[in-house]
Write a protein that holds these residues in place. Sequence first.
Motif, PDB file in Angstrom:
ATOM      1  N   PRO A  49       1.216  -7.244   6.809  1.00 39.58           N
ATOM      2  CA  PRO A  49       1.284  -7.757   5.587  1.00 39.58           C
ATOM      3  C   PRO A  49       0.127  -7.764   4.740  1.00 39.58           C
ATOM      4  O   PRO A  49      -0.932  -8.214   5.210  1.00 39.58           O
ATOM      5  CB  PRO A  49       1.953  -9.062   5.599  1.00 39.58           C
ATOM      6  N   TYR A  50       0.008  -7.168   3.392  1.00 35.05           N
ATOM      7  CA  TYR A  50      -1.211  -7.173   2.618  1.00 35.05           C
ATOM      8  C   TYR A  50      -1.210  -8.109   1.590  1.00 35.05           C
ATOM      9  O   TYR A  50      -0.286  -7.578   0.631  1.00 35.05           O
ATOM     10  CB  TYR A  50      -1.359  -5.540   2.432  1.00 35.05           C
ATOM     11  N   LEU A  51      -1.893  -9.180   1.495  1.00 32.64           N
ATOM     12  CA  LEU A  51      -1.669 -10.339   0.329  1.00 32.64           C
ATOM     13  C   LEU A  51      -3.057 -10.253  -0.448  1.00 32.64           C
ATOM     14  O   LEU A  51      -4.125 -10.087  -0.180  1.00 32.64           O
ATOM     15  CB  LEU A  51      -1.718 -11.639   1.549  1.00 32.64           C
ATOM     16  N   MET A  52      -2.479 -10.623  -1.633  1.00 33.04           N
ATOM     17  CA  MET A  52      -3.489 -10.916  -2.667  1.00 33.04           C
ATOM     18  C   MET A  52      -3.704 -12.118  -3.310  1.00 33.04           C
ATOM     19  O   MET A  52      -2.458 -12.956  -3.591  1.00 33.04           O
ATOM     20  CB  MET A  52      -3.507  -9.809  -3.843  1.00 33.04           C
ATOM     21  N   HIS A  53      -4.886 -12.737  -3.546  1.00 31.07           N
ATOM     22  CA  HIS A  53      -5.004 -14.086  -4.294  1.00 31.07           C
ATOM     23  C   HIS A  53      -6.227 -14.095  -4.983  1.00 31.07           C
ATOM     24  O   HIS A  53      -7.340 -13.718  -4.523  1.00 31.07           O
ATOM     25  CB  HIS A  53      -5.027 -15.244  -3.001  1.00 31.07           C
ATOM     26  N   ASN A  54      -6.122 -14.215  -6.401  1.00 33.99           N
ATOM     27  CA  ASN A  54      -7.242 -14.250  -7.250  1.00 33.99           C
ATOM     28  C   ASN A  54      -8.136 -13.041  -7.020  1.00 33.99           C
ATOM     29  O   ASN A  54      -9.503 -13.377  -6.956  1.00 33.99           O
ATOM     30  CB  ASN A  54      -8.186 -15.617  -6.963  1.00 33.99           C
ATOM     31  N   LYS A  55      -7.382 -12.136  -7.250  1.00 36.49           N
ATOM     32  CA  LYS A  55      -8.306 -10.521  -7.226  1.00 36.49           C
ATOM     33  C   LYS A  55      -9.161 -10.585  -5.824  1.00 36.49           C
ATOM     34  O   LYS A  55     -10.045  -9.621  -5.711  1.00 36.49           O
ATOM     35  CB  LYS A  55      -9.435 -10.521  -8.204  1.00 36.49           C
ATOM     36  N   ARG A  56      -8.431 -10.986  -4.691  1.00 32.76           N
ATOM     37  CA  ARG A  56      -8.969 -10.942  -3.417  1.00 32.76           C
ATOM     38  C   ARG A  56      -7.938 -10.429  -2.465  1.00 32.76           C
ATOM     39  O   ARG A  56      -6.839 -11.004  -2.840  1.00 32.76           O
ATOM     40  CB  ARG A  56      -9.839 -11.785  -2.871  1.00 32.76           C
ATOM     41  N   PRO A 111       0.852  -1.188  -0.035  1.00 33.30           N
ATOM     42  CA  PRO A 111       0.082  -0.134   0.182  1.00 33.30           C
ATOM     43  C   PRO A 111       0.966   1.299  -0.138  1.00 33.30           C
ATOM     44  O   PRO A 111       1.894   1.295   0.678  1.00 33.30           O
ATOM     45  CB  PRO A 111      -0.825  -0.203   1.346  1.00 33.30           C
ATOM     46  N   PRO A 112       0.420   2.270  -0.684  1.00 34.18           N
ATOM     47  CA  PRO A 112       1.134   3.529  -0.953  1.00 34.18           C
ATOM     48  C   PRO A 112       1.423   4.048   0.647  1.00 34.18           C
ATOM     49  O   PRO A 112       0.797   3.959   1.485  1.00 34.18           O
ATOM     50  CB  PRO A 112       0.224   4.657  -1.389  1.00 34.18           C
ATOM     51  N   LEU A 113       2.757   4.333   0.962  1.00 32.41           N
ATOM     52  CA  LEU A 113       3.390   5.039   2.006  1.00 32.41           C
ATOM     53  C   LEU A 113       3.533   3.885   2.997  1.00 32.41           C
ATOM     54  O   LEU A 113       4.506   3.631   3.730  1.00 32.41           O
ATOM     55  CB  LEU A 113       2.484   6.168   2.663  1.00 32.41           C
ATOM     56  N   ILE A 114       2.252   3.113   3.420  1.00 33.86           N
ATOM     57  CA  ILE A 114       2.217   2.011   4.477  1.00 33.86           C
ATOM     58  C   ILE A 114       3.205   0.671   4.294  1.00 33.86           C
ATOM     59  O   ILE A 114       3.966   0.778   5.388  1.00 33.86           O
ATOM     60  CB  ILE A 114       0.815   1.581   4.874  1.00 33.86           C
ATOM     61  N   SER A 115       3.191   0.595   3.066  1.00 33.81           N
ATOM     62  CA  SER A 115       4.045  -0.490   2.931  1.00 33.81           C
ATOM     63  C   SER A 115       3.653  -1.870   3.811  1.00 33.81           C
ATOM     64  O   SER A 115       2.589  -2.194   3.637  1.00 33.81           O
ATOM     65  CB  SER A 115       5.566  -0.394   2.862  1.00 33.81           C
ATOM     66  N   LEU A 116       4.688  -2.163   4.551  1.00 35.20           N
ATOM     67  CA  LEU A 116       4.319  -3.673   5.422  1.00 35.20           C
ATOM     68  C   LEU A 116       3.813  -2.919   6.843  1.00 35.20           C
ATOM     69  O   LEU A 116       3.333  -4.026   7.571  1.00 35.20           O
ATOM     70  CB  LEU A 116       5.717  -4.090   5.589  1.00 35.20           C
ATOM     71  N   GLY A 117       3.976  -1.709   7.117  1.00 32.88           N
ATOM     72  CA  GLY A 117       3.408  -1.275   8.384  1.00 32.88           C
ATOM     73  C   GLY A 117       4.007  -0.002   8.942  1.00 32.88           C
ATOM     74  O   GLY A 117       4.663   0.645   7.884  1.00 32.88           O
ATOM     75  N   HIS A 118       3.754   0.381  10.073  1.00 34.38           N
ATOM     76  CA  HIS A 118       4.165   1.934  10.498  1.00 34.38           C
ATOM     77  C   HIS A 118       4.092   1.963  12.002  1.00 34.38           C
ATOM     78  O   HIS A 118       3.670   0.870  12.406  1.00 34.38           O
ATOM     79  CB  HIS A 118       2.919   2.532   9.679  1.00 34.38           C
ATOM     80  N   ARG A 119       4.613   2.899  12.218  1.00 33.21           N
ATOM     81  CA  ARG A 119       4.689   3.292  13.640  1.00 33.21           C
ATOM     82  C   ARG A 119       3.282   3.742  14.191  1.00 33.21           C
ATOM     83  O   ARG A 119       2.505   3.975  13.528  1.00 33.21           O
ATOM     84  CB  ARG A 119       5.541   4.465  14.033  1.00 33.21           C
ATOM     85  N   LEU A 120       2.967   3.464  15.373  1.00 39.29           N
ATOM     86  CA  LEU A 120       1.657   4.131  15.990  1.00 39.29           C
ATOM     87  C   LEU A 120       2.139   5.160  17.095  1.00 39.29           C
ATOM     88  O   LEU A 120       2.808   5.023  17.770  1.00 39.29           O
ATOM     89  CB  LEU A 120       0.810   2.862  16.806  1.00 39.29           C
ATOM     90  N   SER A 121       1.040   6.198  17.065  1.00 45.32           N
ATOM     91  CA  SER A 121       1.261   7.246  17.732  1.00 45.32           C
ATOM     92  C   SER A 121      -0.016   7.541  18.747  1.00 45.32           C
ATOM     93  O   SER A 121      -1.225   7.738  18.083  1.00 45.32           O
ATOM     94  CB  SER A 121       1.594   8.552  17.106  1.00 45.32           C
ATOM     95  N   ARG A 122       0.029   8.015  19.798  1.00 46.65           N
ATOM     96  CA  ARG A 122      -0.851   8.624  20.715  1.00 46.65           C
ATOM     97  C   ARG A 122      -1.426  10.000  20.233  1.00 46.65           C
ATOM     98  O   ARG A 122      -0.598  10.637  19.403  1.00 46.65           O
ATOM     99  CB  ARG A 122      -0.463   8.752  22.291  1.00 46.65           C
ATOM    100  N   VAL A 123      -2.803  10.155  20.314  1.00 44.44           N
ATOM    101  CA  VAL A 123      -3.427  11.237  20.035  1.00 44.44           C
ATOM    102  C   VAL A 123      -3.201  12.355  21.042  1.00 44.44           C
ATOM    103  O   VAL A 123      -3.612  12.037  22.408  1.00 44.44           O
ATOM    104  CB  VAL A 123      -4.749  11.112  19.252  1.00 44.44           C
ATOM    105  N   HIS A 124      -2.728  13.487  20.770  1.00 46.31           N
ATOM    106  CA  HIS A 124      -3.036  14.469  21.640  1.00 46.31           C
ATOM    107  C   HIS A 124      -4.157  14.907  22.385  1.00 46.31           C
ATOM    108  O   HIS A 124      -5.077  15.279  21.411  1.00 46.31           O
ATOM    109  CB  HIS A 124      -2.056  15.936  21.288  1.00 46.31           C
ATOM    110  N   PRO A 125      -4.443  15.150  23.674  1.00 52.16           N
ATOM    111  CA  PRO A 125      -5.752  15.355  24.200  1.00 52.16           C
ATOM    112  C   PRO A 125      -6.614  16.376  23.572  1.00 52.16           C
ATOM    113  O   PRO A 125      -7.883  16.341  23.418  1.00 52.16           O
ATOM    114  CB  PRO A 125      -5.468  15.415  25.585  1.00 52.16           C
ATOM    115  N   LEU A 126      -5.813  17.541  23.001  1.00 50.72           N
ATOM    116  CA  LEU A 126      -6.544  18.473  22.500  1.00 50.72           C
ATOM    117  C   LEU A 126      -6.482  18.467  20.963  1.00 50.72           C
ATOM    118  O   LEU A 126      -7.010  19.469  20.353  1.00 50.72           O
ATOM    119  CB  LEU A 126      -5.527  20.061  22.906  1.00 50.72           C
ATOM    120  N   GLU A 127      -5.850  17.401  20.282  1.00 51.37           N
ATOM    121  CA  GLU A 127      -6.231  17.533  18.915  1.00 51.37           C
ATOM    122  C   GLU A 127      -7.393  17.041  18.433  1.00 51.37           C
ATOM    123  O   GLU A 127      -7.943  15.924  18.839  1.00 51.37           O
ATOM    124  CB  GLU A 127      -5.077  16.154  18.415  1.00 51.37           C
TER     125      GLU A 127
END
Length: 245
Positions: free
Chosen positions: A218-225, A168-184
């Motif tokens: 990991p994002y996998l494809m098989h027979n258009k699924r 997937p664009p940008l994400i590829s195999l995964g990413h970091r995770l961040s807490r959301v600021h309470p005022l965000e």
Amino acid sequence: MDFECSDKDLDGYLEARSFAKVLSGEIVSKIEVGMSEKDIEGIASEVFRDYNVRQHWHMPIIGVGEGSTKLSSIYTLTSSFLTKHKRILQEDDLVLIDIAPVYMTYPGDYTTTHVFGNNPELGAFVAYARDVSRKIAEYASNEMTVADVFRYAQELIRTTSNYTLLYPPLISLGHRLSRVHPLEKIPEPGLSYLILKEFPFINSSNLIPMDGLWVIEPYLMHNKRAAKFEELVFVSRESVILDKD
């Protein structure tokens, strides 16, 4: 850069993941064969309202049948918004559900892929996607780079399956995770957080140590699924997979 998490933070991420699992289960329980992708998105919206979800780390993604591959490119994702009423869930087909409700400022990034009916081929595909995400998460350690984990995943999937690993664009195999600021107050702050972070994605060019909190998907494809599951792992002196199951 310090990527340590306190025990309180780890508990918060775990609770958010458990919360997302509950919501995902509620959505799945209300889906019926014959519904369109748009119908199922409506169900998800109702569940979010019922559970008073006011913020999502990223926009919810629902993929029915071939629509499960919509994350494979920017084009397929954007064009899918115009055709979601045309994708109808058939018996023995699958639905991919990728949600990230924010729970007490912690994001619960969670994906499941569910087969509706009896389809051994798709069942095996979905089971493999679930198992391989856990194996990759278990492999990760702070003695390797992020790129090492990426290459391990590529080789593992290549040698143990006939499925295609998508990026997937940008994400590829995964990413970091961040807490959301309470005022965000941004409705979906995840992408902006990732863009502002240094080397936040799991890909072949990320040579930083595999430290901190990561989502492996990991994002996998098989027979258009396509199928995807997410593992949340905190990598430090020891690696801990944050999951109550």
